[in-house]
Design a protein around this motif. Structure first.
Motif, PDB file in Angstrom:
ATOM      1  N   GLU A  97     -44.552  52.142  32.919  1.00  0.00           N
ATOM      2  CA  GLU A  97     -43.744  52.711  33.995  1.00  0.00           C
ATOM      3  C   GLU A  97     -44.320  53.999  34.582  1.00  0.00           C
ATOM      4  OE1 GLU A  97     -39.048  53.902  34.800  1.00  0.00           O
ATOM      5  OE2 GLU A  97     -39.735  53.397  32.788  1.00  0.00           O
ATOM      6  N   PRO A  98     -44.759  54.985  33.781  1.00  0.00           N
ATOM      7  CA  PRO A  98     -45.281  56.221  34.389  1.00  0.00           C
ATOM      8  C   PRO A  98     -46.506  55.962  35.265  1.00  0.00           C
ATOM      9  CG  PRO A  98     -44.800  56.551  32.061  1.00  0.00           C
ATOM     10  CD  PRO A  98     -44.729  55.079  32.310  1.00  0.00           C
ATOM     11  N   PHE A  99     -47.335  54.997  34.870  1.00  0.00           N
ATOM     12  CA  PHE A  99     -48.520  54.691  35.658  1.00  0.00           C
ATOM     13  C   PHE A  99     -48.138  54.062  36.998  1.00  0.00           C
ATOM     14  CE2 PHE A  99     -50.268  55.068  31.451  1.00  0.00           C
ATOM     15  CZ  PHE A  99     -51.502  55.654  31.656  1.00  0.00           C
ATOM     16  N   LEU A 100     -47.095  53.238  37.000  1.00  0.00           N
ATOM     17  CA  LEU A 100     -46.669  52.585  38.229  1.00  0.00           C
ATOM     18  C   LEU A 100     -46.165  53.613  39.242  1.00  0.00           C
ATOM     19  CD1 LEU A 100     -44.981  49.489  36.604  1.00  0.00           C
ATOM     20  CD2 LEU A 100     -46.886  49.401  38.229  1.00  0.00           C
ATOM     21  N   VAL A 101     -45.483  54.654  38.763  1.00  0.00           N
ATOM     22  CA  VAL A 101     -45.041  55.738  39.653  1.00  0.00           C
ATOM     23  C   VAL A 101     -46.251  56.374  40.324  1.00  0.00           C
ATOM     24  CG1 VAL A 101     -43.926  57.997  39.750  1.00  0.00           C
ATOM     25  CG2 VAL A 101     -42.961  56.195  38.305  1.00  0.00           C
ATOM     26  N   SER A 102     -47.270  56.680  39.536  1.00  0.00           N
ATOM     27  CA  SER A 102     -48.479  57.305  40.072  1.00  0.00           C
ATOM     28  C   SER A 102     -49.252  56.336  40.966  1.00  0.00           C
ATOM     29  CB  SER A 102     -49.376  57.773  38.925  1.00  0.00           C
ATOM     30  OG  SER A 102     -48.745  58.785  38.184  1.00  0.00           O
ATOM     31  N   PHE A 103     -49.244  55.062  40.591  1.00  0.00           N
ATOM     32  CA  PHE A 103     -49.957  54.039  41.359  1.00  0.00           C
ATOM     33  C   PHE A 103     -49.389  53.946  42.780  1.00  0.00           C
ATOM     34  CE2 PHE A 103     -50.872  49.221  41.741  1.00  0.00           C
ATOM     35  CZ  PHE A 103     -52.113  49.463  42.318  1.00  0.00           C
ATOM     36  N   ALA A 104     -48.071  53.860  42.899  1.00  0.00           N
ATOM     37  CA  ALA A 104     -47.439  53.777  44.217  1.00  0.00           C
ATOM     38  C   ALA A 104     -47.704  55.046  45.018  1.00  0.00           C
ATOM     39  CB  ALA A 104     -45.941  53.542  44.060  1.00  0.00           C
ATOM     40  N   ALA A 105     -47.624  56.196  44.351  1.00  0.00           N
ATOM     41  CA  ALA A 105     -47.853  57.465  45.042  1.00  0.00           C
ATOM     42  C   ALA A 105     -49.295  57.587  45.519  1.00  0.00           C
ATOM     43  CB  ALA A 105     -47.507  58.636  44.118  1.00  0.00           C
ATOM     44  N   ARG A 106     -50.224  57.027  44.756  1.00  0.00           N
ATOM     45  CA  ARG A 106     -51.632  57.049  45.151  1.00  0.00           C
ATOM     46  C   ARG A 106     -51.882  56.151  46.357  1.00  0.00           C
ATOM     47  NH1 ARG A 106     -56.976  57.453  43.652  1.00  0.00           N
ATOM     48  NH2 ARG A 106     -58.269  55.682  44.271  1.00  0.00           N
ATOM     49  N   LEU A 107     -51.289  54.954  46.348  1.00  0.00           N
ATOM     50  CA  LEU A 107     -51.552  53.978  47.396  1.00  0.00           C
ATOM     51  C   LEU A 107     -50.981  54.382  48.752  1.00  0.00           C
ATOM     52  CD1 LEU A 107     -50.933  50.585  45.550  1.00  0.00           C
ATOM     53  CD2 LEU A 107     -53.111  51.408  46.473  1.00  0.00           C
ATOM     54  N   ASP A 108     -49.792  54.949  48.774  1.00  0.00           N
ATOM     55  CA  ASP A 108     -49.077  55.168  50.031  1.00  0.00           C
ATOM     56  C   ASP A 108     -49.909  55.906  51.082  1.00  0.00           C
ATOM     57  OD1 ASP A 108     -46.667  54.918  51.652  1.00  0.00           O
ATOM     58  OD2 ASP A 108     -46.444  57.064  51.347  1.00  0.00           O
ATOM     59  N   PRO A 109     -50.572  57.010  50.743  1.00  0.00           N
ATOM     60  CA  PRO A 109     -51.342  57.698  51.790  1.00  0.00           C
ATOM     61  C   PRO A 109     -52.699  57.051  52.095  1.00  0.00           C
ATOM     62  CG  PRO A 109     -51.521  58.899  49.733  1.00  0.00           C
ATOM     63  CD  PRO A 109     -50.548  57.783  49.484  1.00  0.00           C
ATOM     64  N   LEU A 110     -53.110  56.099  51.280  1.00  0.00           N
ATOM     65  CA  LEU A 110     -54.429  55.490  51.448  1.00  0.00           C
ATOM     66  C   LEU A 110     -54.430  54.275  52.358  1.00  0.00           C
ATOM     67  CD1 LEU A 110     -55.878  55.606  47.804  1.00  0.00           C
ATOM     68  CD2 LEU A 110     -56.397  57.136  49.715  1.00  0.00           C
ATOM     69  N   VAL A 111     -53.261  53.682  52.593  1.00  0.00           N
ATOM     70  CA  VAL A 111     -53.194  52.429  53.349  1.00  0.00           C
ATOM     71  C   VAL A 111     -52.221  52.561  54.518  1.00  0.00           C
ATOM     72  CG1 VAL A 111     -53.770  51.109  51.280  1.00  0.00           C
ATOM     73  CG2 VAL A 111     -51.370  51.449  51.880  1.00  0.00           C
ATOM     74  N   GLN A 112     -52.266  51.595  55.437  1.00  0.00           N
ATOM     75  CA  GLN A 112     -51.429  51.641  56.632  1.00  0.00           C
ATOM     76  C   GLN A 112     -49.945  51.341  56.358  1.00  0.00           C
ATOM     77  OE1 GLN A 112     -52.467  52.412  59.928  1.00  0.00           O
ATOM     78  NE2 GLN A 112     -54.264  53.166  58.821  1.00  0.00           N
ATOM     79  N   PRO A 113     -49.612  50.321  55.532  1.00  0.00           N
ATOM     80  CA  PRO A 113     -48.193  50.038  55.285  1.00  0.00           C
ATOM     81  C   PRO A 113     -47.548  51.126  54.435  1.00  0.00           C
ATOM     82  CG  PRO A 113     -49.598  48.161  54.693  1.00  0.00           C
ATOM     83  CD  PRO A 113     -50.497  49.330  54.884  1.00  0.00           C
ATOM     84  N   LYS A 114     -46.220  51.124  54.409  1.00  0.00           N
ATOM     85  CA  LYS A 114     -45.462  52.004  53.526  1.00  0.00           C
ATOM     86  C   LYS A 114     -45.446  51.383  52.140  1.00  0.00           C
ATOM     87  CE  LYS A 114     -42.530  55.112  52.066  1.00  0.00           C
ATOM     88  NZ  LYS A 114     -42.983  56.498  51.812  1.00  0.00           N
ATOM     89  N   VAL A 115     -45.845  52.148  51.142  1.00  0.00           N
ATOM     90  CA  VAL A 115     -45.887  51.653  49.760  1.00  0.00           C
ATOM     91  C   VAL A 115     -44.907  52.452  48.914  1.00  0.00           C
ATOM     92  CG1 VAL A 115     -47.313  51.237  47.729  1.00  0.00           C
ATOM     93  CG2 VAL A 115     -48.312  51.021  50.014  1.00  0.00           C
ATOM     94  N   CYS A 116     -44.072  51.759  48.137  1.00  0.00           N
ATOM     95  CA  CYS A 116     -43.101  52.444  47.286  1.00  0.00           C
ATOM     96  C   CYS A 116     -42.759  51.562  46.096  1.00  0.00           C
ATOM     97  CB  CYS A 116     -41.833  52.778  48.063  1.00  0.00           C
ATOM     98  SG  CYS A 116     -40.931  51.334  48.669  1.00  0.00           S
ATOM     99  N   LEU A 117     -42.120  52.159  45.113  1.00  0.00           N
ATOM    100  CA  LEU A 117     -41.579  51.374  44.018  1.00  0.00           C
ATOM    101  C   LEU A 117     -40.321  50.655  44.508  1.00  0.00           C
ATOM    102  CD1 LEU A 117     -41.886  53.708  40.894  1.00  0.00           C
ATOM    103  CD2 LEU A 117     -43.419  51.869  41.608  1.00  0.00           C
ATOM    104  N   ALA A 118     -40.159  49.426  44.073  1.00  0.00           N
ATOM    105  CA  ALA A 118     -39.010  48.625  44.504  1.00  0.00           C
ATOM    106  C   ALA A 118     -37.715  49.208  43.958  1.00  0.00           C
ATOM    107  CB  ALA A 118     -39.173  47.183  44.048  1.00  0.00           C
ATOM    108  N   GLU A 119     -36.664  49.157  44.795  1.00  0.00           N
ATOM    109  CA  GLU A 119     -35.332  49.573  44.378  1.00  0.00           C
ATOM    110  C   GLU A 119     -34.380  48.395  44.496  1.00  0.00           C
ATOM    111  OE1 GLU A 119     -34.091  52.946  46.607  1.00  0.00           O
ATOM    112  OE2 GLU A 119     -35.642  54.275  45.785  1.00  0.00           O
TER     113      GLU A 119
END
Length: 344
Positions: free
Chosen positions: A188-210
């Protein structure tokens, strides 16, 4: 069978002794050298030609990340990062896996003994058999084409080696990409960081699912991990359902759980299976394909571990294949294909 040759790299002599004692207790492994700095590690790599290396993320003079980047450029080899699961450490570990590390194992906390290293030997032994290629696909610097007509929902599952793969795939996605769900095997902690890393690197909005979130164009949602699977629910309008329950196919979050939850909507689905150990996703991909979904597997030659795609193919779930640098475009192309609803 000869034991696999291991190089231990850590600036702490105490930690190196602990890692050595655990690895040498496993007959599959042989520690051939230790290093406390990047310079020592470089010399050890050249002298001993290890099959796999454990690497700390914080090193004197040259950071573990910088050394990892150099290793992957000049002499690629399987690397297992050994780090603490602090917020900072988690970010660094995710970056390391994006640079090509096969896996990451949590260091035991001070006074906690070696219980946190219970899976270290298995992880190192499995990582040593991963294929790591010198020729890594070039990251795209072009802005993906927008205003395409996507008719389907994209689902992606991955495990070992897929951190880098997912980043490369999403760099091909435009800001108005098809609704996309991703289940990646990570704590879980890695997934938080993974989503935060991806969001500014790509065009779509990236987030953890709610739970309850609507699947929307231009949004990529990643399974949050922990005690929850990422499923879909609904009819015309699909929503996220975070399902708390037992492991599925040995994992939580599980690719199979995600895929199987979408079988009732299969004609609207494109499912991709990426590099990873084991067979999670194979059952669900077969069920999706049988029900009318489009399915894609990452090619063997570009997988770090050709486990999940191989099992999915053996079960008949993979319709077509693509090399990693083509997976993103292939998924988008499949999402543009017309939806043909089956008669009930």
């Amino acid at each position: 069978m000869k034991p696999l040759r291991v190089l231990i790299v850590d600036d702490s002599a105490t930690m190196r002794r602990l890692i050595r004692s655990i690895l040498e207790a496993d007959r599959r492994l042989e520690v051939v050298a230790e290093a406390g700095t990047a310079r020592e590690a470089r010399d050890a790599v050249n002298a001993h030609r290890p099959d796999v290396m454990t690497l700390d993320v914080e090193m004197p003079n040259m950071s573990g990340l910088e050394f990892l980047q150099r290793v992957m450029k000049h002499r690629p080899m399987p690397v297992v990062m050994v780090s603490t699961l602090t917020r900072k450490g988690s970010d660094v570990a995710v970056e390391a896996m994006a640079l090509g590390a096969v896996d990451c194992v949590e260091k035991p906390k001070v006074g906690a003994g070696s219980d946190n290293f219970s899976r270290l030997a298995d992880t190192v032994a499995l990582a040593a058999r991963a294929q790591v290629s010198l020729s890594r696909p070039v990251r795209s610097k072009t802005i993906p084409q927008q205003n395409r007509r996507f008719r389907r929902i994209c689902m992606i599952g991955g495990s070992t080696g897929a951190v880098d793969a997912i980043e490369r795939i999403l760099q091909r996605f435009p800001s108005d990409c098809p609704p996309t769900l991703i289940t990646q095997h990570m704590p879980e902690p890695f997934l938080v960081s993974f989503a935060a890393r991806l969001d500014p690197l790509v065009q779509p909005k990236v987030c953890l699912a709610e739970d309850g979130a609507v699947l929307r164009t231009g949004q990529v949602m990643i399974a949050p991990g922990g005690e929850y699977h990422l499923n879909v629910t609904g009819k015309a309008e699909l929503r996220v359902k975070l399902h708390q329950g037992p492991h599925v196919s040995g994992h939580r979050p599980s690719v199979d759980s995600m895929f199987l939850s979408a079988v009732g909507h299969a004609p609207r689905i494109v499912a991709g299976i990426l590099t990873g150990m084991g067979g999670d996703g194979a059952i669900g991909m077969k069920a999706l394909r049988d029900a009318g979904a489009k399915t894609l597997g990452q090619s063997q030659q570009t997988c770090v571990v050709f486990g999940m795609p191989r099992v999915a193919a053996e079960m008949g779930g993979v319709e077509e294949w693509a090399d990693l640098d083509q997976v993103g475009d292939a998924l988008l192309r499949l999402c543009e294909t017309p939806v043909k609803m089956r008669a009930t």
